[in-house]
Design a protein around this motif. Structure first.
Motif, PDB file in Angstrom:
ATOM      1  N   SER B 496     -35.768 -56.997 -82.147  1.00 23.09           N
ATOM      2  CA  SER B 496     -34.499 -55.766 -82.227  1.00 23.09           C
ATOM      3  C   SER B 496     -33.501 -55.481 -81.849  1.00 23.09           C
ATOM      4  O   SER B 496     -33.382 -56.248 -80.291  1.00 23.09           O
ATOM      5  CB  SER B 496     -35.724 -54.673 -81.949  1.00 23.09           C
ATOM      6  N   TRP B 497     -32.429 -55.178 -81.502  1.00 24.21           N
ATOM      7  CA  TRP B 497     -31.609 -54.691 -80.510  1.00 24.21           C
ATOM      8  C   TRP B 497     -30.946 -53.300 -81.176  1.00 24.21           C
ATOM      9  O   TRP B 497     -30.859 -53.137 -82.118  1.00 24.21           O
ATOM     10  CB  TRP B 497     -30.638 -55.632 -80.749  1.00 24.21           C
ATOM     11  N   ALA B 498     -29.945 -52.782 -80.461  1.00 25.43           N
ATOM     12  CA  ALA B 498     -29.996 -51.829 -79.709  1.00 25.43           C
ATOM     13  C   ALA B 498     -28.247 -51.902 -79.379  1.00 25.43           C
ATOM     14  O   ALA B 498     -28.662 -52.299 -78.572  1.00 25.43           O
ATOM     15  CB  ALA B 498     -30.422 -50.115 -79.630  1.00 25.43           C
ATOM     16  N   GLY B 499     -27.570 -51.092 -79.763  1.00 27.10           N
ATOM     17  CA  GLY B 499     -25.928 -50.974 -79.064  1.00 27.10           C
ATOM     18  C   GLY B 499     -24.818 -51.133 -80.525  1.00 27.10           C
ATOM     19  O   GLY B 499     -25.262 -51.051 -81.208  1.00 27.10           O
ATOM     20  N   PRO B 500     -23.452 -51.226 -79.814  1.00 28.79           N
ATOM     21  CA  PRO B 500     -23.219 -51.348 -78.839  1.00 28.79           C
ATOM     22  C   PRO B 500     -23.311 -49.673 -78.128  1.00 28.79           C
ATOM     23  O   PRO B 500     -22.590 -49.275 -78.988  1.00 28.79           O
ATOM     24  CB  PRO B 500     -22.179 -52.345 -78.964  1.00 28.79           C
ATOM     25  N   TRP B 501     -23.522 -49.324 -77.219  1.00 30.91           N
ATOM     26  CA  TRP B 501     -22.422 -48.605 -76.318  1.00 30.91           C
ATOM     27  C   TRP B 501     -21.617 -49.578 -75.030  1.00 30.91           C
ATOM     28  O   TRP B 501     -21.463 -50.159 -74.404  1.00 30.91           O
ATOM     29  CB  TRP B 501     -23.638 -48.466 -75.688  1.00 30.91           C
ATOM     30  N   GLN B 520     -29.175 -53.698 -75.895  1.00 33.21           N
ATOM     31  CA  GLN B 520     -30.133 -53.778 -75.774  1.00 33.21           C
ATOM     32  C   GLN B 520     -30.830 -54.698 -76.329  1.00 33.21           C
ATOM     33  O   GLN B 520     -30.838 -55.046 -77.643  1.00 33.21           O
ATOM     34  CB  GLN B 520     -31.299 -52.942 -75.837  1.00 33.21           C
ATOM     35  N   VAL B 522     -34.631 -57.025 -77.528  1.00 34.07           N
ATOM     36  CA  VAL B 522     -35.590 -57.369 -77.745  1.00 34.07           C
ATOM     37  C   VAL B 522     -36.346 -58.774 -78.094  1.00 34.07           C
ATOM     38  O   VAL B 522     -35.879 -58.899 -79.553  1.00 34.07           O
ATOM     39  CB  VAL B 522     -36.546 -56.641 -78.346  1.00 34.07           C
ATOM     40  N   GLN B 530     -43.072 -59.711 -76.428  1.00 29.05           N
ATOM     41  CA  GLN B 530     -41.648 -59.693 -76.879  1.00 29.05           C
ATOM     42  C   GLN B 530     -41.361 -59.112 -74.692  1.00 29.05           C
ATOM     43  O   GLN B 530     -41.563 -59.539 -74.442  1.00 29.05           O
ATOM     44  CB  GLN B 530     -41.595 -58.153 -77.554  1.00 29.05           C
ATOM     45  N   ARG B 531     -39.723 -59.207 -75.355  1.00 28.60           N
ATOM     46  CA  ARG B 531     -39.216 -59.451 -73.316  1.00 28.60           C
ATOM     47  C   ARG B 531     -37.900 -58.780 -73.791  1.00 28.60           C
ATOM     48  O   ARG B 531     -37.546 -59.090 -74.872  1.00 28.60           O
ATOM     49  CB  ARG B 531     -38.828 -61.182 -72.869  1.00 28.60           C
ATOM     50  N   GLY B 532     -37.492 -57.853 -72.886  1.00 21.56           N
ATOM     51  CA  GLY B 532     -36.356 -57.155 -73.413  1.00 21.56           C
ATOM     52  C   GLY B 532     -35.136 -57.229 -72.219  1.00 21.56           C
ATOM     53  O   GLY B 532     -35.442 -57.822 -71.000  1.00 21.56           O
ATOM     54  N   TYR B 548     -35.805 -56.380 -69.288  1.00 20.04           N
ATOM     55  CA  TYR B 548     -37.082 -55.105 -69.048  1.00 20.04           C
ATOM     56  C   TYR B 548     -38.267 -55.793 -69.098  1.00 20.04           C
ATOM     57  O   TYR B 548     -38.057 -56.548 -69.023  1.00 20.04           O
ATOM     58  CB  TYR B 548     -36.479 -54.413 -70.094  1.00 20.04           C
TER      59      TYR B 548
END
Lengths: 267, 549
Positions: B496-501, B520, B522, B530-532, B548
């Motif tokens: 999973s991923w989130a962004g872009p910021w 971010q 994962v 999982q690794r962040g 993380y």
């Protein structure tokens, strides 16, 4: 927030359980037990990783795995919060925001970079001198309750023995980041699996996580497992409900519960 | 009516106790500040309260030693003994500072001036005997505060200062209000407030109505007002001899180790402090008596206007014991056996109005120990190697704190320096766009290269408007380091991923301008762990800012 029991080792249950019983019995019949005097303040949800009910002073612990640093910081946070000082030796990558969110008082954190000792600091930057490292650890043991460090790979076993003896005399807990190298730690904290929640395919953000933690080692009888939850901290990021950028649609989408069932059924 | 007191003050005692001659530039440091310096150093411009670096800049050849209260107390014993010949009932306030009632000695020696001159002579002789250069200021006045001020002025005037009876208010009135801080009676914030309100002299404060002072400044203000008006610290009515509070411990098995004696004293002190606190009182004068199995005795009365907590009591027992053990051979009451009796008597108590100050500005023993250790670590390594974090602020994790040498900061005034709240940050603070908590626990100071690929193996690109060319599917963290070159590491699947910021920073500055987008990510291993990562895309390059982990 959900809590779960530590029933993760169903397959290998019999042997550790027996060991635990034996360990508990061993503790009960041990002659000297000023456990409170000998342990650092340890958060309640980490205490049962140790037979003594807390992090015993004078021990060395290493932590590894995908959540090594956070679990390590969490173990020592209560001790630093209670007024102890923490020395970070040769770990320039430690995230201070994370430390602060886990409860570490940053005004009592001091970093020491042994690579910058002496006058020729610039020339041999990058290499940790094992002798200087040992001197620094020995000196730091006088004034700090917690040391966080990396062990240089070329340190001699005899030097290490002296360092460990010193730590035991002063009752200082040393947490080793990364490979402990030639040092045989009293305890090994292994963060086996972690599962993140709050983030999806292009939305959300890292919020909570569940980490499976195992404590083993020569001074930790048996193998103790538990899962640790890291809730969303309330410190500087308390604007957590809104996403950092308007382009991320996380605030509109529902945030799923952490997929703990997945964790507890696996392994 | 305040009691008439004689106070003896030995200027810069810690540096005298450390064995420095006045002609050598030297200073004693505690928590990176000068606490005492020799006359030669003073002539070079080294002042008390200066930082180590400043002192070294003023006087490069200065010799600096760490503060050791035990050493001060040990060396001070010879002076205390000399003064005790003149008046047996004396209170040691701290090493270098003694006060006693003036009435008896004054009658015996024929006047205050005669006592004061006699004391100065006696102390100089005692100093010569002990091999230190002791010169004392002696002041006689009504009340301990006025006489302490007189003693300090006497050092500058090179002769005893005697304030006539009932003249203390007039004596204090023209003096600057900072004396309250110098003598440790008020904290710097209070003095600062007084100064800003225009109360620059003790007389200005004394002229106010006590009721107004109480209403505006509370008990600490009343305390300051009382002192400024030349009245003694305590109104006589609160005296409480409290004989029933005396605590002693007879050791059936006399102990020869100082640490064991201190341990017993700690239990007594805890008990005493607790029983006093239970009735809302605090001990200001403590008499410590120690007796050996052979009958030698050591008795000292310790005074502290701010009151003593258990720790301060134990410290005084330790000082006294240390001084006793180190007496020269053949002196009277020399210790020859193990300690068999420890007795703590609270000779003077007062209501605790919450003005309990730590010995060095509210520091605990752990803080002092840490400060000493930091000084030692600095000498083992270098000034730049021992650092403490200071809040800096920024949107990327690596920018948020910077490390400054510990020798440049006040270790006991650090809370504001590290707290993001102290700078007005926080939910609506000056760093909008910061990623919210949890923060990464491993932060790379230098960019750690990485690759973010889509599901056909092409690098993912981020447009200027923050649009991703394809969903990230695979992630590769480079191994190795800057000097030996980067090697491709293991490829992990992105769960999973989130962004872009995006960040568009310092666009007004041609050199500092940065445009980047944060993600971010994962990753998931085959076993589901999982690794962040906090990954940044900048100028078509991907790098990892933090883990993380």
């Amino acid at each position: 927030m959900m809590t779960i029991s530590s029933g993760l080792t169903a397959s290998g249950l019999a042997a550790p359980a027996l060991n635990d019983v034996l360990a508990a019995l061993g503790d009960r019949v041990a002659p000297v037990s000023m456990a409170l005097e000998r342990t650092l303040p340890t958060p309640a949800d980490c205490a049962d990783l140790f037979a003594e009910g807390g992090l015993v002073r004078g021990r060395t612990l290493s932590s590894g795995g995908p959540a090594a640093t956070s679990v390590m910081l969490r173990l020592v946070a209560a001790a630093v919060e209670a007024g102890g000082w923490m020395a970070v030796i040769d770990v320039p990558t430690l995230g201070l925001d994370a430390a602060s969110e886990l409860g570490i008082a940053l005004e009592r954190v001091v970093a020491i970079d042994t690579r910058r000792s002496g006058s020729d600091a610039g020339e041999r930057a990058g290499e940790v001198d094992a002798a200087v490292w040992a001197d620094v650890i020995a000196a730091a043991a006088d004034g700090f309750e917690v040391l966080v460090t990396r062990v240089p790979s070329d340190v001699r076993p005899s030097t290490l023995r002296k360092v460990v003896t010193r730590l035991q005399q002063r009752g200082v807990v040393m947490m080793v980041v990364g490979d402990p190298g030639p040092l045989v730690c009293d305890g090994v904290i292994d963060t086996g699996r972690q599962v993140w929640a709050g983030v999806g395919a292009g939305w959300g953000r890292l919020e909570r996580r569940v980490v499976e933690v195992t404590a083993t080692g020569r001074r930790l009888p048996g193998q103790r497992c538990r899962t640790m939850e890291f809730p969303v901290p309330e410190s500087h990021g308390s604007e957590s409900s809104e996403s950092p950028s308007s382009e991320s649609p996380s605030s509109e989408l529902p945030v799923p519960e952490p997929s703990i069932h997945e964790l507890s059924t696996a392994s | 009516m305040a009691m008439r007191m004689v106070t003896v003050w030995l200027p810069d005692w810690p540096v005298v106790a450390a064995g420095f001659d006045g002609s050598v530039p030297a200073a004693v440091m505690a928590a990176n500040r000068v606490v005492a310096r020799t006359a030669a150093a003073a002539a070079e411009g080294v002042v008390i309260g200066q930082r180590r670096r400043q002192a070294q800049r003023r006087c490069p050849e200065i010799e600096l030693v760490d503060h050791d209260p035990a050493r001060d107390a040990r060396e001070f014993e010879s002076v205390v003994r000399a003064v005790a010949e003149v008046s047996p009932r004396l209170d040691v306030i701290e090493p270098g500072w003694v006060s006693m009632a003036a009435r008896g000695p004054s009658k015996y020696f024929g006047g205050d001036v005669a006592v004061a001159e006699h004391l100065q002579r006696v102390i100089t002789e005692a100093g010569v005997m002990a091999g230190v250069q002791a010169s004392a200021g002696v002041g006689v006045a009504d009340g301990r505060f006025s006489s302490s001020v007189a003693a300090r002025l006497s050092v500058r005037r090179a002769g005893p200062v005697v304030v006539e009876p009932n003249q203390s208010p007039a004596f204090c009135a023209p003096l600057p209000i900072g004396w309250l801080q110098t003598l440790g009676e008020s904290d710097p914030e209070m003095i600062d407030l007084f100064t800003r309100l225009g109360l620059r002299r003790l007389g200005d404060l004394a002229a106010l109505d006590p009721a107004d002072v109480l209403g505006r400044f509370g008990h600490p203000g009343v305390h300051a007002h009382r002192l400024a008006a030349g009245v003694d610290v305590r109104p006589s009515s609160t005296t409480d001899p409290a004989p029933e509070r005396r605590l002693d411990q007879v050791l059936d098995d006399p102990v020869a180790q100082a640490s064991a004696v201190v341990f017993v004293a700690k239990q007594l002190a805890d008990e005493l402090a607790q029983s006093l606190a239970a009735t809302g009182r605090v001990c200001t004068r403590l008499v410590v008596e120690l007796e050996t199995e052979h009958g030698e005795r050591s008795e000292r009365s310790w005074y502290r206007s701010a009151g003593m907590n258990a720790q301060a009591m134990v410290e005084r027992v330790r000082w006294q014991l240390d001084a006793w053990v180190n007496l020269p051979r053949g002196s009277e009451q020399e210790i020859t056996g193990g300690v068999a009796l420890i007795r703590l008597t609270p000779d003077e108590v007062r209501a605790d109005v919450g003005s309990q100050l730590g010995l060095w500005g509210g520091q605990s023993e752990a803080d002092r120990q840490a400060a000493r250790t930091i000084a030692r670590l600095t000498t083992i390594t270098s000034d730049e190697a021992v650092t403490v974090p200071v809040w800096n602020g920024g949107r990327l994790p690596a920018d948020r704190y910077r490390w400054v040498p510990a020798s440049n900061v006040d270790l006991d005034r650090r809370v504001r320096a590290v707290s993001s709240a102290g700078t007005g940050s926080g939910p609506s603070g000056p760093w909008p766009g910061t990623l919210p908590a949890p923060s990464p626990s491993t932060v790379f100071a230098d960019p750690h290269p990485a690759e973010v690929l889509d599901n056909v193996g092409q690098p993912v690109q981020v447009s200027g408007r923050g649009v991703v060319s394809a969903p990230p599917a695979r992630f590769r963290l480079m191994a190795g380091d800057e000097t030996s070159g980067w090697r491709p590491g293991r490829v992990r699947g992105i769960a999973s991923w989130a962004g872009p910021w995006p960040i568009d920073e310092r666009w007004w500055e041609p050199d500092g301008h940065r445009r980047l987008a944060r993600f971010q990510v994962v990753t998931e291993d085959s076993d589901g762990g999982q690794r962040g990562y906090l990954v940044v895309a900048e100028h078509r390059q991907w790098w990892v800012a933090a883990l993380y982990d």
